[in-house]
Design an enzyme around this catalytic site. Sequence first.
Site, PDB file in Angstrom:
ATOM      1  N   SER A  33      -3.226  -3.972  11.236  1.00 31.60           N
ATOM      2  CA  SER A  33      -2.767  -3.288  10.021  1.00 31.60           C
ATOM      3  C   SER A  33      -3.816  -2.348   9.453  1.00 31.60           C
ATOM      4  O   SER A  33      -3.522  -1.588   8.536  1.00 31.60           O
ATOM      5  CB  SER A  33      -2.383  -4.327   8.952  1.00 31.60           C
ATOM      6  OG  SER A  33      -3.485  -5.164   8.666  1.00 31.60           O
ATOM      7  N   HIS A  44       2.748  -1.098  14.379  1.00 35.27           N
ATOM      8  CA  HIS A  44       2.458  -1.842  13.162  1.00 35.27           C
ATOM      9  C   HIS A  44       3.741  -2.158  12.410  1.00 35.27           C
ATOM     10  O   HIS A  44       4.359  -1.287  11.806  1.00 35.27           O
ATOM     11  CB  HIS A  44       1.487  -1.067  12.264  1.00 35.27           C
ATOM     12  CG  HIS A  44       1.136  -1.799  11.009  1.00 35.27           C
ATOM     13  ND1 HIS A  44       1.019  -1.168   9.791  1.00 35.27           N
ATOM     14  CD2 HIS A  44       0.912  -3.126  10.776  1.00 35.27           C
ATOM     15  CE1 HIS A  44       0.723  -2.085   8.863  1.00 35.27           C
ATOM     16  NE2 HIS A  44       0.660  -3.260   9.446  1.00 35.27           N
ATOM     17  N   GLU A  95       5.101   1.625  12.077  1.00 37.22           N
ATOM     18  CA  GLU A  95       4.154   2.717  12.300  1.00 37.22           C
ATOM     19  C   GLU A  95       3.751   2.722  13.772  1.00 37.22           C
ATOM     20  O   GLU A  95       3.239   1.724  14.279  1.00 37.22           O
ATOM     21  CB  GLU A  95       2.914   2.543  11.421  1.00 37.22           C
ATOM     22  CG  GLU A  95       3.190   2.765   9.942  1.00 37.22           C
ATOM     23  CD  GLU A  95       1.966   2.511   9.075  1.00 37.22           C
ATOM     24  OE1 GLU A  95       1.688   3.337   8.191  1.00 37.22           O
ATOM     25  OE2 GLU A  95       1.287   1.482   9.284  1.00 37.22           O
ATOM     26  N   ASN A 132      -0.500   1.271   4.434  1.00 44.03           N
ATOM     27  CA  ASN A 132      -1.532   0.466   3.775  1.00 44.03           C
ATOM     28  C   ASN A 132      -2.575   1.340   3.085  1.00 44.03           C
ATOM     29  O   ASN A 132      -3.119   0.966   2.043  1.00 44.03           O
ATOM     30  CB  ASN A 132      -2.209  -0.475   4.780  1.00 44.03           C
ATOM     31  CG  ASN A 132      -1.366  -1.709   5.051  1.00 44.03           C
ATOM     32  OD1 ASN A 132      -0.464  -2.028   4.280  1.00 44.03           O
ATOM     33  ND2 ASN A 132      -1.639  -2.393   6.135  1.00 44.03           N
TER      34      ASN A 132
END
Length: 696
Positions: free
Chosen positions: A420, A441, A453, A491
């Site tokens: 991540s 991800h 992702e 993130n």
Amino acid sequence: MFEGLRFNHWKTSLDESGIVTLSLDRAGAHVNAISRAVLDELGQIVERLAIEKPVGVLIHSAKPFGFAVGADIKEFVQYAQHDTVLESIENGQRVFEALARLPCPTVAAIHGACMGGGTELILACRQRVAADDEKTRIGLPEVMLGIHPGWGGTARLPRLIGATEALPIMLTGRPLSAKRALALGVVDRLAPPAELLAEARSLLRRPHARPFAQRAKAWATNIWPVRQALAPMVIKQTAAKVRKEHYPAPFAAIEVWRRGGSSINQRLKLEARSVAKLAQTPTAQNLIRVFFLQERLKSQGSGTEHGIEHVHVVGAGVMGGDIAAWAAFKGFTVTLQDREMKFIQPALDRARELYEKKLKQPEKVQAAMARLRADVEGNGVKEADLAIEAIFENAQAKEALYAGIEPQFQADEILATNTSSIPLDELRKGLAKPQHFLGLHFFNPVAQMPLVEVVRHDSLDPGYEKRALAFCKAIGKLPVAVKGTPGFLVNRILMPYLLESMRLYNEGIPGPVLDKEAKKFGMPMGPIELADTVGLDVCASVGKELAPFLGLELPAGLEDRLEAGKRGKKDGQGLYTWHEGKAQKPEVDPDYVVPADLQDRMILPMVNEAVACLGDGVVDDADLLDAGVIFGTGFAPFRGGPIQYLRSEGVGIVRGKLERLAQRYGERFAPKNGWEHQALAKTGFEFENLTPTGDE
């Protein structure tokens, strides 16, 4: 009967018994979207039918994939841009009302998706029969585009099945299964798919008599006093879920119903004017833009064969186990590896729960479970076409794992990491074939979060990226390709929001106040509740990786909570106390005054980081950035994403706010690289750039 008339989108036939069959088959498309041309042809057909008076009329779709997906959204956008929505709506209403007034029985035969304008078309028929299978879905999802039904949906459905049943269908946009549609009275009969048209003809010859209880309920819930009494209750229930200033469409639909009298013409007039008004709102424009963004993400995996049958997942924790379960659910053979069976068994148990919930039938559950196999020894690597690493966030441990997996590959297998936050340029260094390595991800919970992702690095083969995008499409996810820098896209943008919110919490702002302000902006969940739900340990782990890169610091007290075993929802203790899965939020002093800049302090770091991602080329363009953030974080869809929000608020205004916050609270608020990006200067809603490459 139709001599001299030629149709592009409808096929007509007359059988020996005098029944006319109308087959909707939109030219040049895989699915039926109801365009102006489709409606105009139907209008001509109905006009002739009114004169000829056949024994009956049967309407169905000639497309194998479904009845109709709804109105043509591209055309609707053009009408909105030219301020001709009202005229367009009224035209569709006229055609459907003419169909409803035909002096002969009419039956719609429905299979597959029947949405929006398709549902309004079947409601204009006297009777309806649906294919009795899992593919049949009937719904009115217009609220998801910031409007409500406009071709008679609000006028007819409440009168057909009763307002108490009809309103939730229109206000949530959730579709009905065939069996549920029958139970509610939306359809009159079900038939095996192969017998659908035969059953429709039978219904034309012997119309179904609606039960007295259904007719009585439909009448009783629509009389004037009941509408006036029921509407405030429905408004209150709706307001508990969405804010009127964010999503006006459900409230407008309730008002149209409340004011609608016994005259169908009066109800249609109210409906048309309401939709035309909603079409001009920023919410509708942004939600329609989000629809096109979603279609664009869906289309990214098109045109490429992923070449994957067997998926091997290493790491049976929450993420790895749920990725494995989802891939098996979607039809792939999956082997799941961890150090011991005791680590794999909980993942298998969660998978069974998922399958029982989704598939219902025991034989289908067993078939899915048979595709998911425990593999402590890791023998599945040799047969795998795709290996996904989902172990803990430690670069050295991941690299050691790759050193054991990669030599077992035979040819063109893909090696993927679910990291991540760790940059892929770092993780790919020891690989023999870094061009076959990328990031996939996923987001937690895997079964619910739509985004994946697809993470790039400087040595990735573009062909493997395309295969990964196609795999995401095959498992029903929305992929967005991102640069493999720390935090990738989602993130990286989410972390400044969470860290600033925790800093505010440490400054003494009550958690419920922070959560309320975030939801007032339009976030689906407040940051304090989100941090506890994700897990403070996860926040700390990702935060440690990203904070130096972002120029931020982890908030004080976080490590102390973790050492005390207070990781959030999963421990029952975090920033909140949790009981039976719900946060026990403390009471806030009613005299508490919310700081004027509180919302800006939480939200603008996200916007600032989104601009930085654009400047750093983390994604290919601003539209993909907005799509990724909306589908990865739930960022207020009615605002259209952080870049669209920035444009609507004014780039100079938002930058000025950040500069003032930086003067007052520190350099972390200073505008980052990217504020001169040309995408920020765009104005309005450039839908032509968002048109999906596939069919409607």
